[in-house]
Design an enzyme around this catalytic site. Structure first.
Site, PDB file in Angstrom:
ATOM      1  N   TRP A  79     -13.464  19.380 -22.093  1.00 27.53           N
ATOM      2  CA  TRP A  79     -12.196  20.088 -22.180  1.00 27.53           C
ATOM      3  C   TRP A  79     -11.367  19.713 -23.393  1.00 27.53           C
ATOM      4  O   TRP A  79     -10.404  20.386 -23.726  1.00 27.53           O
ATOM      5  CB  TRP A  79     -11.354  19.792 -20.929  1.00 27.53           C
ATOM      6  CG  TRP A  79     -11.321  18.343 -20.559  1.00 27.53           C
ATOM      7  CD1 TRP A  79     -12.049  17.723 -19.587  1.00 27.53           C
ATOM      8  CD2 TRP A  79     -10.539  17.300 -21.180  1.00 27.53           C
ATOM      9  NE1 TRP A  79     -11.784  16.373 -19.565  1.00 27.53           N
ATOM     10  CE2 TRP A  79     -10.848  16.082 -20.532  1.00 27.53           C
ATOM     11  CE3 TRP A  79      -9.599  17.273 -22.213  1.00 27.53           C
ATOM     12  CZ2 TRP A  79     -10.277  14.872 -20.882  1.00 27.53           C
ATOM     13  CZ3 TRP A  79      -9.021  16.066 -22.585  1.00 27.53           C
ATOM     14  CH2 TRP A  79      -9.357  14.885 -21.908  1.00 27.53           C
ATOM     15  N   HIS A 132     -18.766  25.128 -19.015  1.00 29.53           N
ATOM     16  CA  HIS A 132     -17.622  24.436 -19.589  1.00 29.53           C
ATOM     17  C   HIS A 132     -16.992  23.519 -18.548  1.00 29.53           C
ATOM     18  O   HIS A 132     -17.312  23.573 -17.354  1.00 29.53           O
ATOM     19  CB  HIS A 132     -16.600  25.450 -20.093  1.00 29.53           C
ATOM     20  CG  HIS A 132     -15.910  25.042 -21.354  1.00 29.53           C
ATOM     21  ND1 HIS A 132     -15.593  23.729 -21.642  1.00 29.53           N
ATOM     22  CD2 HIS A 132     -15.473  25.779 -22.429  1.00 29.53           C
ATOM     23  CE1 HIS A 132     -15.003  23.668 -22.825  1.00 29.53           C
ATOM     24  NE2 HIS A 132     -14.910  24.883 -23.327  1.00 29.53           N
ATOM     25  N   GLU A 134     -23.700  14.224 -27.420  1.00 27.85           N
ATOM     26  CA  GLU A 134     -22.580  13.596 -28.134  1.00 27.85           C
ATOM     27  C   GLU A 134     -21.668  13.029 -27.069  1.00 27.85           C
ATOM     28  O   GLU A 134     -21.019  13.760 -26.334  1.00 27.85           O
ATOM     29  CB  GLU A 134     -21.858  14.621 -29.012  1.00 27.85           C
ATOM     30  CG  GLU A 134     -20.898  13.977 -29.993  1.00 27.85           C
ATOM     31  CD  GLU A 134     -19.465  13.967 -29.522  1.00 27.85           C
ATOM     32  OE1 GLU A 134     -19.002  12.905 -29.042  1.00 27.85           O
ATOM     33  OE2 GLU A 134     -18.800  15.015 -29.614  1.00 27.85           O
ATOM     34  N   LEU A 135     -21.646  11.700 -26.992  1.00 29.87           N
ATOM     35  CA  LEU A 135     -20.957  11.041 -25.885  1.00 29.87           C
ATOM     36  C   LEU A 135     -19.704  10.325 -26.399  1.00 29.87           C
ATOM     37  O   LEU A 135     -19.056  10.785 -27.317  1.00 29.87           O
ATOM     38  CB  LEU A 135     -21.921  10.100 -25.176  1.00 29.87           C
ATOM     39  CG  LEU A 135     -23.255  10.762 -24.762  1.00 29.87           C
ATOM     40  CD1 LEU A 135     -24.177   9.758 -24.099  1.00 29.87           C
ATOM     41  CD2 LEU A 135     -23.026  11.964 -23.872  1.00 29.87           C
ATOM     42  N   CYS A 184     -13.277  11.846 -29.042  1.00 33.82           N
ATOM     43  CA  CYS A 184     -14.334  10.845 -29.175  1.00 33.82           C
ATOM     44  C   CYS A 184     -14.319  10.204 -30.551  1.00 33.82           C
ATOM     45  O   CYS A 184     -14.657   9.028 -30.697  1.00 33.82           O
ATOM     46  CB  CYS A 184     -15.692  11.480 -28.914  1.00 33.82           C
ATOM     47  SG  CYS A 184     -15.910  12.106 -27.238  1.00 33.82           S
TER      48      CYS A 184
END
Length: 468
Positions: A141, A166, A239-240, A273
């Site tokens: 989000w 999503h 992609e963390l 991130c």
């Protein structure tokens, strides 16, 4: 009778007010969407690249036109300041155009030098890029448009089709994206939104009609998707999280570094991130940087994200604020010093706000040293040498990006060589751009988005050998 699927709700994080509720797709609805995607791929993969580019340009034009409206939707759904929401929409349109203009060259056949293949017995050898098929995207989000577009633009330009799951708190943005590609003229089924809960993801990953998956999100979510996809032997890009270092050395422009550090920490209300989170400062400039940085964080305007003057809005979820508070409170109880912030701001009782916060005296024994603080909270570290700066920067399970401020060429060489991250940004803050690859190492994930690398992630890289 099977239970009804859960609903998906938009809750305004600035007020706690429920704005809209949507029924989630049931199993039959998911099946129809998947079948439509499979049928769409068989035709779309054969569409000439110039036609794909025309469609992508059309989507970019529509997004530019829709920018003010979809920006407001994003702000109401997840709380980012409205100025940043408009910038996000514009960035997405820019990335769409970049792929429309560059994908043909990036997907061109590669022909080795004949001298290199003379011993293979071939008359000709070439490498071709072919789409994989239906790609499932599980998206977060925090950048509800950008995270999706940076997957969708290259995937669609390569000839794949997309299914979007999503985050459940941004259903309006998710539905807008499906409608955007439909209005741009994409054939039915090329890009579809699935209003489903996280419990439905495993079934989709295990369905043989889904060729690959991409996820941007938390480390636990990435582990789950990677385990399921691994069991099914399917390609994934993850992609963390990130806990990016921001290193400041004595030769740097300290005033500028401190000013950029504020933006690097609180962009998107600190929920990014790639936001700088750990500020590692050489002892020779520690006091100057800390004073400048702390004061700038202290005076940031926190408030209604729809107000043009707001610099920091609410956190996206009540749970997210509670988790951030736990990290800060545990650090303080363990000896960290609060230089500013560290609480819910007074006068804003209804939303999920948290003051921009700076913590000093952080030690490796504290949770915040190893865990990602997803909100406007910065941690400060004092170091005496380049070696110590590198060691502290790498002392994290994450490796998404990094920032280094120095004018010393030998230090630049050392940091770019030794920092374990997917990016090293020197004298500037981390940013993503369609022309260069984005992704991380360690627990920040694997694979790359954006650039030609992101385009090729969901391609079958095929060797074509032709004998005499």
């Amino acid at each position: 009778m099977s239970p009804a699927p859960p609903s998906l709700t938009t809750v305004n994080p600035a007020t706690g007010e429920r704005v809209a509720v949507f029924d989630a797709l049931d199993a039959d609805g998911v099946e129809r969407k998947l079948a439509t995607a499979v049928a769409a791929f068989e035709a779309f993969r054969l569409l000439p690249s110039y036609e794909r580019a025309r469609l992508m340009h059309s989507a970019a034009d529509l997004l530019d036109h829709d920018g003010p409206q979809i920006a407001r939707v994003m702000t109401v759904e997840m709380g980012k300041p409205i100025t940043q929401a408009r910038a996000e929409a514009a960035k997405c349109a820019k990335a769409m155009r970049w792929y429309a203009e560059h994908a043909d060259a990036l997907l061109a056949d590669e022909v080795p030098d004949p001298v290199d293949v003379t011993d293979s017995g071939a008359v000709g050898v070439r490498v071709v890029y072919r789409p994989l098929g239906v790609v499932l995207a599980v998206m977060p989000w925090n950048f509800p448009l950008w995270q999706v577009v940076r997957f969708a633009a290259p995937a669609l330009m390569a000839g794949n089709v997309g299914l979007l799951k999503h985050a459940s708190n941004v259903p309006q943005t998710a539905l807008y994206l499906e409608d955007l590609f439909r209005r741009a003229g994409y054939p039915q089924g090329c890009f579809q939104t699935l209003l489903i809960g996280s419990g439905a993801v495993e079934g989709l990953l295990r369905d043989p009609r889904v060729a690959a998956a991409t996820l941007t999100g938390s480390e636990p979510a990435g582990r789950s998707v990677a385990a399921i996809a691994g069991d099914e032997v399917k390609k994934t890009v993850l992609e963390l999280g990130g806990s990016d270092p921001f290193v400041v050395m004595p030769s740097s422009d300290v005033e500028r570094a401190a000013r950029v550090a504020v933006t690097a920490r609180v962009q998107n209300n600190g929920q990014s991130c790639i936001a700088a989170k750990r500020f590692i400062v050489h002892e020779d400039v520690y006091d100057e940087f800390t004073d400048r940085f702390t004061e700038a964080m202290r005076v940031l305007r926190v408030g209604d994200p729809l107000d043009e003057a707001t610099e920091v809005g609410p956190l996206a979820t009540e749970r997210g604020r509670a988790e951030l508070e736990e990290l800060v409170d545990e650090a303080v109880e363990s000896g960290a010093t609060v230089l500013c912030g560290g609480r819910r701001p007074p006068g804003l009782p209804d939303g999920w706000y948290y003051e921009p916060t700076v913590l000093a005296d952080v030690t490796p024994q504290m949770r915040i040293h190893h865990e990602e603080a997803f909100g406007p909270v910065a941690t400060l570290y004092r170091v005496a040498t380049v070696d110590e700066a590198v060691a502290v920067a790498n002392d994290t399970p994450f490796g998404l990006s990094s920032n280094v401020w120095t004018r010393d060429a030998s230090e630049i060489a050392r940091f770019t060589r030794d920092l374990r991250a997917g990016g090293v940004f020197v004298n500037g803050m981390t940013a993503s751009h369609p022309a260069f690859p984005f992704g991380g190492v360690k627990r920040s994930g694997y694979g790359r988005e954006l650039s030609g690398h992101g385009l090729h992630e969901f391609c079958n890289i095929t060797t074509v050998w032709q004998g005499p």
